[in-house]
Design a protein around this motif. Sequence first.
Motif, PDB file in Angstrom:
ATOM      1  N   PRO A   2      52.283  41.707  39.332  1.00  0.00           N
ATOM      2  CA  PRO A   2      50.941  42.116  39.758  1.00  0.00           C
ATOM      3  C   PRO A   2      50.434  43.256  38.901  1.00  0.00           C
ATOM      4  O   PRO A   2      51.230  44.022  38.322  1.00  0.00           O
ATOM      5  CB  PRO A   2      51.165  42.568  41.203  1.00  0.00           C
ATOM      6  N   THR A   4      49.368  46.767  37.643  1.00  0.00           N
ATOM      7  CA  THR A   4      49.815  48.111  37.989  1.00  0.00           C
ATOM      8  C   THR A   4      48.838  49.090  37.369  1.00  0.00           C
ATOM      9  O   THR A   4      48.676  49.128  36.148  1.00  0.00           O
ATOM     10  CB  THR A   4      51.239  48.367  37.455  1.00  0.00           C
ATOM     11  N   ASP A   5      48.161  49.852  38.215  1.00  0.00           N
ATOM     12  CA  ASP A   5      47.165  50.792  37.728  1.00  0.00           C
ATOM     13  C   ASP A   5      47.832  52.063  37.222  1.00  0.00           C
ATOM     14  O   ASP A   5      48.948  52.410  37.625  1.00  0.00           O
ATOM     15  CB  ASP A   5      46.173  51.124  38.841  1.00  0.00           C
ATOM     16  N   GLY A  52      46.994  47.348  33.850  1.00  0.00           N
ATOM     17  CA  GLY A  52      46.088  47.498  34.986  1.00  0.00           C
ATOM     18  C   GLY A  52      44.968  48.464  34.639  1.00  0.00           C
ATOM     19  O   GLY A  52      44.771  48.835  33.488  1.00  0.00           O
ATOM     20  N   ARG A  93      46.877  49.085  44.952  1.00  0.00           N
ATOM     21  CA  ARG A  93      47.808  48.326  44.107  1.00  0.00           C
ATOM     22  C   ARG A  93      48.934  49.237  43.643  1.00  0.00           C
ATOM     23  O   ARG A  93      48.835  50.460  43.737  1.00  0.00           O
ATOM     24  CB  ARG A  93      47.070  47.762  42.895  1.00  0.00           C
ATOM     25  N   THR A  95      50.875  51.682  41.465  1.00  0.00           N
ATOM     26  CA  THR A  95      50.245  52.708  40.636  1.00  0.00           C
ATOM     27  C   THR A  95      51.307  53.566  39.959  1.00  0.00           C
ATOM     28  O   THR A  95      52.307  53.925  40.582  1.00  0.00           O
ATOM     29  CB  THR A  95      49.335  53.618  41.497  1.00  0.00           C
ATOM     30  N   ARG A 138      54.900  51.154  44.628  1.00  0.00           N
ATOM     31  CA  ARG A 138      54.145  49.961  45.024  1.00  0.00           C
ATOM     32  C   ARG A 138      53.105  50.281  46.082  1.00  0.00           C
ATOM     33  O   ARG A 138      52.125  49.559  46.235  1.00  0.00           O
ATOM     34  CB  ARG A 138      55.098  48.889  45.536  1.00  0.00           C
TER      35      ARG A 138
END
Length: 197
Positions: A2, A4-5, A52, A93, A95, A138
């Motif tokens: 997914p 990842t910021d 991200g 999200r 990070t 997460r």
Amino acid sequence: MPPTDIAILAKAPVPGFAKTRLIPAIGAHAAAVLQERLTERAVATARDATIGDVTVWCAPDTRHRSFRDLDVTLRPQPEGDLGARMLAAFGARPTLVIGTDCPALTAAHLRDAADALATHDVVLIAAEDGGYVLIGARAPHPELFVEMTWSVPSVLAETRARIAALGLTSRELPPLWDVDTEDDLARMEREFPELAL
């Protein structure tokens, strides 16, 4: 994996406000110039990771010209200690939260940290001085940030203890170093001459 910021906490490059521990050695103006160069490098590294969204969390606010020139999402850092400001940077999200003081941090480090969050709750990259240069999760975990004594050599050990007490899984990547002292500055100028003042 997914998205990842990446959240970057940055001070405005204002003389007397940025890199204050180096001011006695290099002066307030040079310290501000260094802050601006390190922030630009951190943003470029985060963009290169392509994992991200990248947001710069600005102190004292988003109005400084150098922030606007970065062409990324800007948010003001909230009031409070470092823990409150880091916690605010976590979103819905996964990070990664970084500062601007670690020129050795690369896009590959950021991708490795994001990969770690696929199988662990928390990821850390330790700093050689006992803190850390990156923390990722997460989901937000306020307990990792509240009522912590910051800028002391025990930060990493205390964070590890809190992770364990919460029953979270974690992974640590190899440690890096940040630029806080005259010795660090000399190391930066040797290893990253493009940042030299």
